[in-house]
Enzyme design. Structure first.
Site, short mmCIF file in Angstrom:
data_model
loop_
_atom_site.label_atom_id
_atom_site.label_comp_id
_atom_site.label_asym_id
_atom_site.label_seq_id
_atom_site.Cartn_x
_atom_site.Cartn_y
_atom_site.Cartn_z
N VAL A 117 0.85 -1.19 0.00
CA VAL A 117 0.00 0.00 0.00
C VAL A 117 0.89 1.25 0.00
O VAL A 117 1.90 1.31 0.71
CB VAL A 117 -0.94 -0.01 1.23
CG1 VAL A 117 -1.84 1.24 1.24
CG2 VAL A 117 -1.80 -1.27 1.23
N LYS A 119 3.67 3.80 -0.91
CA LYS A 119 5.03 3.68 -1.46
C LYS A 119 5.62 2.28 -1.29
O LYS A 119 6.64 1.96 -1.89
CB LYS A 119 5.94 4.71 -0.80
CG LYS A 119 5.60 6.14 -1.22
CD LYS A 119 6.62 7.12 -0.68
CE LYS A 119 6.21 8.55 -1.02
NZ LYS A 119 6.86 9.52 -0.16
N ASP A 207 8.15 -5.73 2.37
CA ASP A 207 9.49 -5.13 2.33
C ASP A 207 10.52 -6.19 2.73
O ASP A 207 11.33 -6.00 3.64
CB ASP A 207 9.55 -3.90 3.27
CG ASP A 207 9.08 -4.20 4.67
OD1 ASP A 207 8.07 -4.92 4.81
OD2 ASP A 207 9.72 -3.73 5.63
N GLY A 229 14.85 -10.04 16.21
CA GLY A 229 15.39 -9.01 17.10
C GLY A 229 15.43 -9.39 18.57
O GLY A 229 16.11 -8.73 19.35
N TYR A 230 14.71 -10.43 18.96
CA TYR A 230 14.57 -10.70 20.40
C TYR A 230 14.83 -12.14 20.82
O TYR A 230 14.62 -12.50 21.96
CB TYR A 230 13.14 -10.32 20.85
CG TYR A 230 12.76 -8.91 20.51
CD1 TYR A 230 13.10 -7.85 21.35
CD2 TYR A 230 12.10 -8.63 19.31
CE1 TYR A 230 12.78 -6.54 21.01
CE2 TYR A 230 11.77 -7.32 18.97
CZ TYR A 230 12.11 -6.29 19.81
OH TYR A 230 11.80 -4.99 19.48
N GLU A 297 0.82 -7.10 15.42
CA GLU A 297 1.89 -7.97 15.91
C GLU A 297 1.70 -8.27 17.41
O GLU A 297 1.94 -9.39 17.87
CB GLU A 297 3.26 -7.34 15.66
CG GLU A 297 4.43 -8.22 16.05
CD GLU A 297 5.75 -7.61 15.65
OE1 GLU A 297 6.25 -7.90 14.55
OE2 GLU A 297 6.31 -6.83 16.45
C1 UD2 Z 1 6.91 -4.83 12.13
C2 UD2 Z 1 6.45 -6.16 11.55
C3 UD2 Z 1 5.19 -5.92 10.74
C4 UD2 Z 1 4.13 -5.32 11.62
C5 UD2 Z 1 4.65 -4.05 12.28
C6 UD2 Z 1 3.71 -3.54 13.35
C7 UD2 Z 1 8.21 -7.77 11.02
C8 UD2 Z 1 9.40 -8.02 10.20
N1 UD2 Z 1 7.53 -6.64 10.71
O1 UD2 Z 1 7.42 -4.14 11.00
O2 UD2 Z 1 4.71 -7.11 10.18
O3 UD2 Z 1 3.71 -6.26 12.58
O4 UD2 Z 1 5.88 -4.26 12.92
O5 UD2 Z 1 2.66 -2.87 12.78
O6 UD2 Z 1 7.85 -8.54 11.87
N2 UD2 Z 1 2.49 -1.63 4.71
C9 UD2 Z 1 2.17 -1.05 3.49
N3 UD2 Z 1 2.19 0.30 3.37
C10 UD2 Z 1 2.50 1.13 4.42
C11 UD2 Z 1 2.83 0.52 5.65
C12 UD2 Z 1 2.82 -0.84 5.76
O7 UD2 Z 1 1.87 -1.74 2.52
O8 UD2 Z 1 2.52 2.36 4.23
C13 UD2 Z 1 2.44 -3.09 4.84
C14 UD2 Z 1 3.62 -3.75 4.14
O9 UD2 Z 1 3.23 -5.01 3.67
C15 UD2 Z 1 4.61 -3.88 5.25
C16 UD2 Z 1 3.71 -4.21 6.43
O10 UD2 Z 1 2.52 -3.47 6.21
O11 UD2 Z 1 5.54 -4.92 4.95
C17 UD2 Z 1 4.28 -3.88 7.81
O12 UD2 Z 1 4.66 -2.54 7.87
P1 UD2 Z 1 6.17 -2.13 8.19
O13 UD2 Z 1 7.08 -3.02 7.44
O14 UD2 Z 1 6.35 -0.68 7.99
O15 UD2 Z 1 6.25 -2.45 9.72
P2 UD2 Z 1 7.57 -2.64 10.62
O16 UD2 Z 1 8.80 -2.50 9.80
O17 UD2 Z 1 7.44 -1.78 11.81
#
Ligand code: UD2
Length: 348
Positions: A117, A119, A207, A229-230, A297
């Protein structure tokens, strides 16, 4: 007719009668024996040709050759079973040849969901291309892409037994909402289509990229991945939701492992229950103006604490590219790419 002729005829008639009775008895007995024998043969054949374990045990085809398993030698640097006796999958704890030969005749199919979703669409090409090389290669795979930018979904060449479906979703100006709403959309997907389309489903962060095999060794009823990470930390350091008002609350001194929101899966009906429960709890919290520390999560971690996963995947199944590899990580199968949050998220 004289008396002698009558006697001879009587003897002949009695003998014929006796022979008839004898014949009938012998043929009955023979039929019974051969019926039993045929039954045994038929049984044996059907057991060989149509193995059906009703899902209660694994059926291996005959003559598959693989390294002799040992109960004396194996990984000693890591734990490969949970206290509730679920396997923890690490390189060196399973035989891919054996597992593929067990699952191949079952003609299983695997669905995967990925959200791109805003970028985050920029990560999709690499995700899809590397999935083609490593994710359930040789099996039927159906990838569901959820995006608000369907026109930007890249064309990636896929093998004949693999397909991709694009589903449009609204965008949002809060990344927390995009991430957390995945549970609702996964629940709906399973209810509408996926339950009849595939046996297993995995829900993955976009990602990320595959580097090594992710295959049949990961199959199970309810499958969780240990967060990279943990996994060496004491549970007091796990970033569980710590406010008792939240439905994602995990009390101090409780919790097994810290699991990733970025990868989980299992049998369709199990993942449906997980997604439905996490969605319900997330929305009920939202009505009371509370959002768990790590959105879905946190709810997933609470769920897995009470509903113990039947298979746990080691951090090989979701590493982070910015982390150097620890010695117990013999292979990285899937990892989160390095990203600049400020650049890609709709909000800080
Ligand atoms: C962690 C978790 C993620 C989620 C989040 C808490 C891992 C590796 N990642 O990653 O799964 O639980 O914490 O919310 O365990 N996305 C979009 N567009 C956006 C934002 C998010 O498509 O603008 C989707 C995308 O598939 C992305 C996922 O949501 O991979 C999780 O978002 P994130 O990667 O930014 O979250 P992150 O890195 O904090």
């Amino acid at each position: 007719m004289d008396l002698l002729t009558v006697k001879v005829l009587t003897v002949l008639l009695l003998s014929a009668l006796l022979l008839g009775v004898l014949y009938s008895y012998i043929s009955q007995t023979h039929r019974f024996v051969s019926f039993q024998l045929q039954d045994v043969i038929a049984d044996t054949r059907s057991a060989e040709v149509h193995p059906d374990s009703h899902g209660l045990h694994l059926v291996a085809p005959e003559h598959v050759r693989y390294k002799q398993p040992s109960i004396m030698q194996g990984r000693t640097d890591v734990v490969s079973v949970t206290p509730w006796l679920a396997p923890i999958v690490w390189e060196g704890t399973f035989n891919p040849v054996l597992l593929d030969s067990i699952y191949k005749p079952q003609n299983i199919s695997i669905a995967a969901t990925v959200f791109a979703v805003g970028k985050y669409i920029m990560f999709l090409k690499n995700f899809l291309e590397t999935a083609e090389q490593h994710f359930f290669v040789g099996f039927k795979v159906h990838i569901y892409v959820f995006t608000d930018r369907p026109k930007e979904v890249p064309q990636v060449k896929m093998a004949a037994d693999r397909q991709l479906t694009v589903r449009s979703v609204p965008s949002s100006n809060r990344w927390q909402e995009i991430s957390a709403r995945r549970m609702e959309l996964i629940q709906t997907l399973i209810e509408q289509t996926a339950h009849s389309d595939a046996d297993y489903i995995f829900c993955l962060d976009v990602d990320s990229q595959f580097h090594g095999r992710w295959g049949t060794e990961s199959l199970g009823g309810l499958v969780a991945v240990i967060h990279p990470g943990y996994y060496r930390d004491d549970r007091s350091r796990f970033p569980y939701e710590r406010r008792p008002q939240s439905r994602a609350y995990v009390a101090p001194g409780e919790g097994d492992f810290y699991y990733c929101g970025g990868a989980f899966g299992g049998l369709m009906q199990e993942v449906h229950l997980l997604a439905k429960t996490c969605r319900f709890n997330f929305e009920a919290d939202a009505k009371e103006n509370i959002e768990a520390a790590w959105q879905e999560e946190s709810h997933l971690n609470r769920y897995m604490w009470l509903n113990k996963p039947s298979k746990v995947l080691s951090p090989e199944y979701l590493w982070q590219d910015f982390k150097s590899r620890n010695p117990e990580i013999h292979i990285i199968r899937f990892s989160g790419v390095v990203k600049n949050y400020a650049e890609i998220r709709p909000n800080a």
